[in-house]
Design a protein around this motif. Structure first.
Motif, PDB file in Angstrom:
ATOM      1  N   VAL A   1     -14.494 -17.242 -10.956  1.00  0.00           N
ATOM      2  CA  VAL A   1     -13.085 -16.867 -10.784  1.00  0.00           C
ATOM      3  C   VAL A   1     -12.889 -15.371 -11.018  1.00  0.00           C
ATOM      4  O   VAL A   1     -12.210 -14.679 -10.257  1.00  0.00           O
ATOM      5  CB  VAL A   1     -12.197 -17.693 -11.736  1.00  0.00           C
ATOM      6  N   ALA A   2     -13.518 -14.850 -12.076  1.00  0.00           N
ATOM      7  CA  ALA A   2     -13.398 -13.425 -12.370  1.00  0.00           C
ATOM      8  C   ALA A   2     -14.062 -12.584 -11.287  1.00  0.00           C
ATOM      9  O   ALA A   2     -13.548 -11.529 -10.900  1.00  0.00           O
ATOM     10  CB  ALA A   2     -14.031 -13.119 -13.730  1.00  0.00           C
ATOM     11  N   LEU A   3     -15.203 -13.051 -10.781  1.00  0.00           N
ATOM     12  CA  LEU A   3     -15.891 -12.312  -9.729  1.00  0.00           C
ATOM     13  C   LEU A   3     -15.030 -12.214  -8.476  1.00  0.00           C
ATOM     14  O   LEU A   3     -14.913 -11.147  -7.861  1.00  0.00           O
ATOM     15  CB  LEU A   3     -17.222 -12.986  -9.402  1.00  0.00           C
ATOM     16  N   ALA A   4     -14.434 -13.338  -8.076  1.00  0.00           N
ATOM     17  CA  ALA A   4     -13.578 -13.322  -6.892  1.00  0.00           C
ATOM     18  C   ALA A   4     -12.417 -12.348  -7.081  1.00  0.00           C
ATOM     19  O   ALA A   4     -12.079 -11.578  -6.170  1.00  0.00           O
ATOM     20  CB  ALA A   4     -13.063 -14.728  -6.610  1.00  0.00           C
ATOM     21  N   GLY A   5     -11.826 -12.366  -8.265  1.00  0.00           N
ATOM     22  CA  GLY A   5     -10.726 -11.432  -8.525  1.00  0.00           C
ATOM     23  C   GLY A   5     -11.170  -9.985  -8.423  1.00  0.00           C
ATOM     24  O   GLY A   5     -10.500  -9.154  -7.802  1.00  0.00           O
ATOM     25  N   GLY A   6     -12.319  -9.667  -9.019  1.00  0.00           N
ATOM     26  CA  GLY A   6     -12.824  -8.298  -8.940  1.00  0.00           C
ATOM     27  C   GLY A   6     -13.120  -7.868  -7.525  1.00  0.00           C
ATOM     28  O   GLY A   6     -12.774  -6.754  -7.103  1.00  0.00           O
ATOM     29  N   ALA A   7     -13.742  -8.752  -6.740  1.00  0.00           N
ATOM     30  CA  ALA A   7     -14.096  -8.409  -5.363  1.00  0.00           C
ATOM     31  C   ALA A   7     -12.858  -8.234  -4.487  1.00  0.00           C
ATOM     32  O   ALA A   7     -12.780  -7.291  -3.686  1.00  0.00           O
ATOM     33  CB  ALA A   7     -15.005  -9.486  -4.784  1.00  0.00           C
ATOM     34  N   PHE A   8     -11.881  -9.122  -4.629  1.00  0.00           N
ATOM     35  CA  PHE A   8     -10.695  -9.058  -3.773  1.00  0.00           C
ATOM     36  C   PHE A   8      -9.822  -7.856  -4.095  1.00  0.00           C
ATOM     37  O   PHE A   8      -9.110  -7.347  -3.227  1.00  0.00           O
ATOM     38  CB  PHE A   8      -9.886 -10.347  -3.903  1.00  0.00           C
ATOM     39  N   VAL A   9      -9.897  -7.360  -5.330  1.00  0.00           N
ATOM     40  CA  VAL A   9      -9.134  -6.156  -5.691  1.00  0.00           C
ATOM     41  C   VAL A   9      -9.882  -4.896  -5.280  1.00  0.00           C
ATOM     42  O   VAL A   9      -9.333  -3.991  -4.651  1.00  0.00           O
ATOM     43  CB  VAL A   9      -8.839  -6.137  -7.207  1.00  0.00           C
ATOM     44  N   VAL A  10     -11.160  -4.828  -5.607  1.00  0.00           N
ATOM     45  CA  VAL A  10     -11.928  -3.602  -5.411  1.00  0.00           C
ATOM     46  C   VAL A  10     -12.230  -3.337  -3.940  1.00  0.00           C
ATOM     47  O   VAL A  10     -12.193  -2.185  -3.488  1.00  0.00           O
ATOM     48  CB  VAL A  10     -13.233  -3.657  -6.234  1.00  0.00           C
ATOM     49  N   GLY A  11     -12.547  -4.378  -3.149  1.00  0.00           N
ATOM     50  CA  GLY A  11     -12.921  -4.183  -1.753  1.00  0.00           C
ATOM     51  C   GLY A  11     -11.871  -3.415  -0.954  1.00  0.00           C
ATOM     52  O   GLY A  11     -12.148  -2.328  -0.418  1.00  0.00           O
ATOM     53  N   PRO A  12     -10.658  -3.944  -0.828  1.00  0.00           N
ATOM     54  CA  PRO A  12      -9.623  -3.214  -0.086  1.00  0.00           C
ATOM     55  C   PRO A  12      -9.293  -1.857  -0.707  1.00  0.00           C
ATOM     56  O   PRO A  12      -8.992  -0.893   0.014  1.00  0.00           O
ATOM     57  CB  PRO A  12      -8.419  -4.160  -0.154  1.00  0.00           C
ATOM     58  N   TRP A  13      -9.343  -1.763  -2.027  1.00  0.00           N
ATOM     59  CA  TRP A  13      -9.065  -0.490  -2.711  1.00  0.00           C
ATOM     60  C   TRP A  13     -10.096   0.564  -2.304  1.00  0.00           C
ATOM     61  O   TRP A  13      -9.742   1.702  -1.967  1.00  0.00           O
ATOM     62  CB  TRP A  13      -9.094  -0.740  -4.220  1.00  0.00           C
ATOM     63  N   SER A  14     -11.363   0.186  -2.311  1.00  0.00           N
ATOM     64  CA  SER A  14     -12.417   1.114  -1.924  1.00  0.00           C
ATOM     65  C   SER A  14     -12.278   1.544  -0.461  1.00  0.00           C
ATOM     66  O   SER A  14     -12.429   2.729  -0.127  1.00  0.00           O
ATOM     67  CB  SER A  14     -13.783   0.463  -2.153  1.00  0.00           C
ATOM     68  N   ASP A  15     -11.977   0.592   0.431  1.00  0.00           N
ATOM     69  CA  ASP A  15     -11.783   0.937   1.844  1.00  0.00           C
ATOM     70  C   ASP A  15     -10.589   1.866   2.025  1.00  0.00           C
ATOM     71  O   ASP A  15     -10.615   2.791   2.854  1.00  0.00           O
ATOM     72  CB  ASP A  15     -11.570  -0.338   2.666  1.00  0.00           C
ATOM     73  N   ARG A  16      -9.547   1.627   1.245  1.00  0.00           N
ATOM     74  CA  ARG A  16      -8.321   2.422   1.402  1.00  0.00           C
ATOM     75  C   ARG A  16      -8.545   3.877   1.012  1.00  0.00           C
ATOM     76  O   ARG A  16      -8.068   4.790   1.691  1.00  0.00           O
ATOM     77  CB  ARG A  16      -7.201   1.807   0.563  1.00  0.00           C
TER      78      ARG A  16
END
Length: 411
Positions: A276-291
């Motif tokens: 659950v924590a991994l999914a949260g980290g990935a879903f937040v960081v991925g779009p943030w990094s692309d942005r």
């Protein structure tokens, strides 16, 4: 579905992929990782205890170590073959399906293995097949996904890996019971995920005129000629080595150090928190990094969080500490995976060798499975037991923060 033009096989993608394509890639990766991690986390340790009473750690280390050596060879070799495939079905899809079928056959062998040698053979087939599948699926990202979208897709790939770990544990401890049923259920999931991806997504065909020569020497990527690739590879290896030290022996940690009344149930709880924590980290960081178009700051942050989680178990190797460390490790690893694939695909040497080069990258996933079991026996005996093991995990993870700063071409 109409396949992309042959002219796109080596082109840098510019058209964003749709959510449906991301979903099918996610499901194929989910099946792949479930087929690897359900055995590693639950089935192989149980089988090692059954077939090698009194030497379960040694049997487990032998089987996973030999299998990982097979993975080291299979991943770049099948990637190299994929890069040179001119089938009318595409470059990647034939290898995705063949890898899934070979991996499933290995799981069937494991389900009936009467001895350690047959168990080792089965796991080698699993590693050969699923690492071939991994090489082809990973190369789909630089083949199809523009750079500005890769962290988002990379995050999904990372979530699929860890969700495969969690759902694999659920599948073989809650949904089905016993080694035979567990291995066969994993085989079905692996093939189903591969079939869905192959049947409903396009795969560009490589024109025979553009096929590079097949040379074994091409498996080598020169660190001198491609230093950013080398530093990114080293970063990936260090993160995965730290993760291997911290997770491969969790079941034994809960049984022998924490004295949990039900180690398998405890492992399931930790994996759920972790996932659950991994999914949260990935879903937040991925779009943030692309942005913002940056990767390295997120790698640095993820390394710090993961290192802290391991150090927590050095100081306090108890069940309450494990309940805190698991989600910390998960959010850190999820954040890392969200940017890792994006960073790694941005330093690939050549479009014509994407799958081979990513196969070399994937060695950084497999090699820790060789190194960690070989070293863990010595670490447990000479560095204070599980405290020492988690200290080594923290050191390897924090080393990644140093290594990634040497990558110059990616922010």
């Amino acid at each position: 579905m109409t396949a992309p033009s042959a002219d796109t096989a080596l082109a840098e993608p510019v058209v964003p992929v749709r959510r449906s394509w991301m979903t099918w890639l996610f499901l194929a990766n989910l099946g792949l990782w479930l087929g690897i991690y359900a055995p590693i986390q639950v089935l192989l340790p149980q089988q090692a205890a059954d077939l090698g009473p009194g030497a379960k750690e040694a049997v487990f280390g032998l089987v996973t170590g030999v299998g990982a050596i097979v993975a080291l060879v299979a991943n770049p070799l099948i990637g190299l073959s994929s890069d040179r495939t001119t089938s009318r079905f595409g470059r990647r899809h034939p290898w995705t399906l063949l890898g899934a079928l070979l991996g499933a056959s290995g799981l069937v062998v494991l389900s009936i293995a009467p001895s350690v040698p047959v168990m080792t053979l089965g796991w080698c087939l699993v590693q050969a097949g699923l690492n071939g599948m991994l090489a082809s699926l990973t190369s789909a990202v630089p083949d199809r996904v523009p750079v500005r979208q890769r962290a988002q897709v990379g995050g999904l790939v990372g979530v699929s890996q860890m969700l495969g770990t969690v759902l694999g544990a659920v599948l073989v401890t809650v949904v089905v019971s016993g080694l035979v049923a567990g291995y066969l259920a994993c085989a079905v999931v692996v093939v189903a995920g591969a079939l869905l991806f192959v049947l409903v997504t396009p795969d560009a065909r490589l024109p025979p005129a553009h096929r590079p020569a097949f040379r074994a020497a091409d498996l080598w990527v020169s660190p001198r000629r491609h230093p950013d690739f080398a530093w990114a590879w080293a970063t990936h290896f260090a993160i995965n080595l730290g993760n291997a030290f911290g997770t491969l022996y969790l079941l034994y940690f809960l049984a022998d150090e924490v004295h949990h009344p039900s180690p398998e149930d405890g492992l399931l709880v930790l994996m759920l928190l972790y996932g659950v924590a991994l999914a949260g980290g990935a879903f937040v960081v991925g779009p943030w990094s692309d942005r913002i178009g940056r990767r390295k700051p997120f790698v640095l942050a993820a390394s710090g969080v993961m290192g802290f989680a391991a150090l927590l178990l050095v100081v306090w190797p108890t069940w309450p500490a494990a309940l805190v460390a698991a989600p910390l490790l998960g959010v850190g690893f999820g954040g890392y995976w969200a940017v890792a694939l994006a960073l790694l695909t941005q330093v690939l040497p050549a479009a014509s060798d994407r799958a081979k080069d990513l196969g070399v990258v994937n060695i950084a996933n497999s090699l820790p499975q060789v190194v960690a079991p070989l070293l863990t026996t010595f670490v447990l005996a000479g560095l204070g037991g599980y405290r020492g093991l988690f200290a080594v995990s923290a050191a390897a993870t924090l080393l990644a923060a140093v290594l990634v700063t040497r990558v110059r071409s990616v922010a």
